[in-house]
Write a protein that holds these residues in place. Structure first.
Motif, short mmCIF file in Angstrom:
data_model
loop_
_atom_site.label_atom_id
_atom_site.label_comp_id
_atom_site.label_asym_id
_atom_site.label_seq_id
_atom_site.Cartn_x
_atom_site.Cartn_y
_atom_site.Cartn_z
N TYR A 30 0.86 -1.17 0.00
CA TYR A 30 0.00 0.00 0.00
C TYR A 30 0.91 1.23 0.00
O TYR A 30 1.60 1.50 0.98
N TYR A 59 -0.97 -1.06 -4.38
CA TYR A 59 -2.26 -0.38 -4.29
C TYR A 59 -2.01 1.06 -3.83
O TYR A 59 -1.27 1.29 -2.88
N ASP A 68 -8.73 5.62 5.82
CA ASP A 68 -9.77 5.30 4.83
C ASP A 68 -9.18 4.76 3.54
O ASP A 68 -9.77 3.87 2.91
N SER A 69 -8.05 5.31 3.12
CA SER A 69 -7.44 4.83 1.87
C SER A 69 -6.96 3.39 2.04
O SER A 69 -7.03 2.59 1.10
N ALA A 98 -10.02 1.14 1.82
CA ALA A 98 -10.44 0.98 0.43
C ALA A 98 -9.50 0.05 -0.33
O ALA A 98 -9.96 -0.80 -1.12
N SER A 99 -8.20 0.19 -0.09
CA SER A 99 -7.23 -0.69 -0.76
C SER A 99 -7.41 -2.14 -0.34
O SER A 99 -7.23 -3.06 -1.14
N VAL A 112 -10.26 -3.59 0.62
CA VAL A 112 -11.45 -4.12 -0.07
C VAL A 112 -11.11 -4.44 -1.52
O VAL A 112 -11.49 -5.49 -2.06
N GLU A 113 -10.35 -3.55 -2.18
CA GLU A 113 -9.94 -3.77 -3.57
C GLU A 113 -9.07 -5.03 -3.68
O GLU A 113 -9.25 -5.86 -4.58
N CYS A 172 -5.86 -1.22 7.53
CA CYS A 172 -5.86 -2.52 6.87
C CYS A 172 -6.29 -3.62 7.84
O CYS A 172 -7.14 -4.46 7.52
N THR A 212 -10.02 -3.50 8.76
CA THR A 212 -10.87 -3.93 7.65
C THR A 212 -10.80 -5.45 7.45
O THR A 212 -11.83 -6.11 7.23
#
Length: 344
Positions: A198, A228, A235-236, A239-240, A242-243, A266, A269
């Motif tokens: 990331y 990613y 938040d980023s 999102a990474s 989930v992607e 990370c 999530t």
């Protein structure tokens, strides 16, 4: 006709709008005016007995030295501008605390500015020139023209956590490249072969150094990895994650995050949304060594930056150049320490 008498030992009240001066304090304390000045000057030599008398008299009179007037005499504002970015990480409040303490030892105060986009820097510098600061500590990117403006105005500039190849620029930083390589080496030693990386903001030199350090070591080891894009935020990273979980053909064994905040995003999530265990199902590492990285819920494996040493070097370099503008530029780089936690 009645005669009035005045007791010579009785203090005559001063008008309410009268501000006590250093001469008033000196008379009441029975010392010289220069002794009063030394008591209020950081690092000046004065005996404990004299200091006690002066402080007692100053307290009685409500006296405080006038920093503006002193600045007119010394041609110094005793103010240093500190510039950070909106992408500042949780290391920076701790850095600011150390910075404030170190500058206070020199009788210098901080004027803090925060910039978002690079275009904001021009407006910030316009404000800084108006305050006639003695120097600038920048934890943000400058253009060549902005660096030249500081030189033109004779304002010393030291970059914090930024290292420039230009030998004419003073800077203090952590070795982000080698720190990221250390993280990868640790993960490889644990038998990991598939990775997700990331990254931080594209316009952050620090983020790019960390990315290149990790990628260089992964390529050298022949490991499989996907990158990613992130921006240092929680938040980023979410999102990474989930992607990554929705697009990866095969789940990576370890995630290398650009900073600790992203590592925490990370982990949260992976646990909450996907029910994964850390590190049993997936290892996660960060960079910085923020206080939250030591919390029991995370216990991150991370690179800890030597904040106190970096701040001390930054202040020392700046104050030396405020005192003597002829001192050439200097670069100091510190190695980070690998802290092995329970996240990897």
């Amino acid at each position: 006709m009645e005669k009035s008498s005045v007791n010579n030992n009785q203090k005559v009240a001063k008008p309410a709008n009268h501000r006590a001066t250093s001469y008033d304090v000196a008379r009441l304390a029975g010392v010289s005016q220069s002794a009063v000045s030394r008591c209020f000057k950081a690092g000046a030599s004065v005996s404990a007995k004299t200091r006690a008398k002066v402080m007692k008299a100053a307290d009685e009179l409500g006296y405080q030295p006038n920093a503006i007037a002193r600045g007119l005499i010394t041609r110094r504002s005793n103010i240093v501008a500190v510039i950070t970015t909106e992408f500042t990480n949780l290391n920076y409040p701790e850095m600011m605390s150390h910075l404030n303490a170190k500058l206070s030892e020199h009788g210098v105060h901080i004027l803090l500015f925060t910039v978002g986009a690079a275009s904001d820097m021009r407006a910030v510098l316009d404000q800084i020139w108006q305050y006639q600061v003695d120097g600038i500590i920048a934890a943000s990117q400058f253009s060549d023209d902005q660096i030249a403006q500081c030189r033109k105005r004779g304002i010393p500039l030291v970059f914090y956590n930024r290292v420039f190849s230009d030998s004419s620029i003073s800077s203090v930083g952590c070795d982000h490249f080698e720190g990221a390589k250390l993280l990868v080496e640790h993960l490889l030693s644990r038998g990991h072969k598939r990775f997700a990386v990331y990254s931080g903001p594209n316009d952050s030199a620090v983020a790019q150094e960390r990315l290149q350090g990790a990628v260089t070591q992964l390529k050298q080891a022949g490991a499989h990895f996907d990158v990613y894009q992130g921006d240092y935020t929680y938040d980023s990273a979410a999102a990474s994650t989930v992607e990554m979980m929705s697009s990866a053909r095969e789940l990576p064994q370890a995630v290398i995050c650009a900073n600790d905040i992203m590592a925490i995003g990370c982990i949260d999530t992976l646990r909450a949304k996907f029910g994964l265990r850390i590190p049993e199902d997936l290892s996660v590492v960060g960079f910085d060594g923020i206080a939250a990285s030591k919390w029991q819920a995370y216990d991150l494996t991370t690179i800890v930056q030597p904040l106190e040493r970096m701040v001390e070097a930054t202040v020392s370099m700046l104050m030396e150049r405020i005192e003597d503008s002829s001192i050439p530029a200097e670069k100091r780089q510190f190695g980070g320490k690998l802290n092995i936690g329970l996240s990897a």
